[in-house]
Design an enzyme around this catalytic site. Sequence first.
Site, PDB file in Angstrom:
ATOM      1  N   LYS A 172       0.865  -1.186   0.000  1.00  0.00           N
ATOM      2  CA  LYS A 172       0.000   0.000   0.000  1.00  0.00           C
ATOM      3  C   LYS A 172       0.895   1.228   0.000  1.00  0.00           C
ATOM      4  CE  LYS A 172      -4.344   1.276   0.163  1.00  0.00           C
ATOM      5  NZ  LYS A 172      -5.561   0.649  -0.373  1.00  0.00           N
ATOM      6  N   ASP A 223      -6.981   4.583  -4.575  1.00  0.00           N
ATOM      7  CA  ASP A 223      -7.630   4.463  -3.256  1.00  0.00           C
ATOM      8  C   ASP A 223      -8.222   5.846  -3.023  1.00  0.00           C
ATOM      9  OD1 ASP A 223      -7.795   2.562  -0.736  1.00  0.00           O
ATOM     10  OD2 ASP A 223      -7.311   4.517   0.093  1.00  0.00           O
TER      11      ASP A 223
END
Length: 444
Positions: free
Chosen positions: A126, A166
């Site tokens: 991430k 995201d």
Amino acid sequence: MSYVDQVLDRVISQNPAQPEFHQAVREFLATVRPVIEENEEEYRREALLERLTTPERQILFRVPWVDDKGQVQVNNGYRVQFNSAIGPYKGGLRFHPSVNLSIIKFLGFEQIFKNSLTGLPIGGGKGGADFDPKGKSDREVMAFCQAFMQELYRHIGANVDVPAGDIGVGGREIGFMYGEYKKLTGLYEGVLTGKGLTYGGSLARTEATGYGLVYFAEEMLKANGLDIKGKTIAISGAGNVATYAIQKAEQLGAHVVTCTDSTGWIYDPDGIDVALLKEVKEVRRARLTEYKAEKPNAVYHEGKGVWSTKCDIAMPCATQNELGLEDAKLLKQNGCIAVCEGANMPTTLEATKYILDNGMLFTPGKASNAGGVATSALEMSQNSERLSWTFEEVDSRLQRIMVNIFHQVDAAAKKYDMPGNYAAGANIAGFLKVAEAMKAQGIV
Ligand code: NDP
């Protein structure tokens, strides 16, 4: 002290001031405890949990860029490459002022098990930055994305690490970052997913997380003798996940009455108008007050409060820890039967416990929002074979993947004597595959 408790203590002491990361690890360890205890000595000898909770690599970097006034701005960039046991690192990039190492690590940790559940060969990672795209001109967003990629490009690659979107990173940002990657490396490869359809993107990727959430919820309801058709649903968020969850739920005959953004929320008794929501949020990039201005029956509330809405199903699709214990109590009081997470870790630990203890159904984000990353992996497959599949083909694969994830999660929960506890089932099923791959690959 049990091995699980020892590892939790270690994570807390070695990662001070990272509450979101602690929360994600605590929730995970609590549910996989029975699996670990079956083989505690072996796991301990191999330090499997220490390795699993320590990222393989953490990259922190400076992102300098010039705003429209000629002022140099500096943001913090992050990429955490958490675990590559089952495939190249895969996970989104978040651009939001709240981004810090704790948030990126919690998201990267969750991503390991989510990716494992998809059944596709992708590891967990991430990244992101504390940059706020809100209120910035397109040129400023481009300048930031280019500066971000000027460092990130050396750490990623189609077979190494494949970021996606995201919060705050949608098609526009992916396009700017892809262009810069191509310019720096000279490579036209599937290094990012969520790309535009004219340059290697996949049909149905935009819709995938929201659609996947609803497919998962539908299967879970079916397994419990219920039907999504006719249910009233309260959804939070007004971004990518929320918008397409609303669209799919409405297509399946549910009645979605709310959406939220970071300043307020809408209650629309006629059902959320997806076309208008997309116009307000995706095209005008405006506040939900503009939705209200065009829908006289809708009510706009400033601030929080969406979980006070009477509904059968709640779907938190905005951000972490947005549904707390008091919200869970209100939902129960108002007759809500299920909470299905679209966002990552939107429900606090106390609220999750209350939901499970009070007979409500609960689907954890790492299972129910896995449709986005699964479809990203399908985008990687299409890029590798230099072909594009039809919308129907991608959507039907997505649907099969979500149904399959539900049954894996359900079976794992039953096997470990926690029937209906899908939070535990998701962690256990996701963990077992990663643990086996780590053991097979030796101490690396
Ligand atoms: P978007 O940026 O498209 O939308 C996020 C929405 O949530 C916006 O409406 C935003 O409000 C609101 N929001 C963001 N932060 C906050 C906050 N701190 N407080 C209140 N509201 C907030 O993001 P996504 O829809 O992509 O992501 C939403 C969630 O889903 C995140 O948890 C993400 O990690 C998760 N997720 C996303 C996937 C994807 O494919 N996109 C895949 C799997 C999980 P505003 O409109 O005011 O900005």
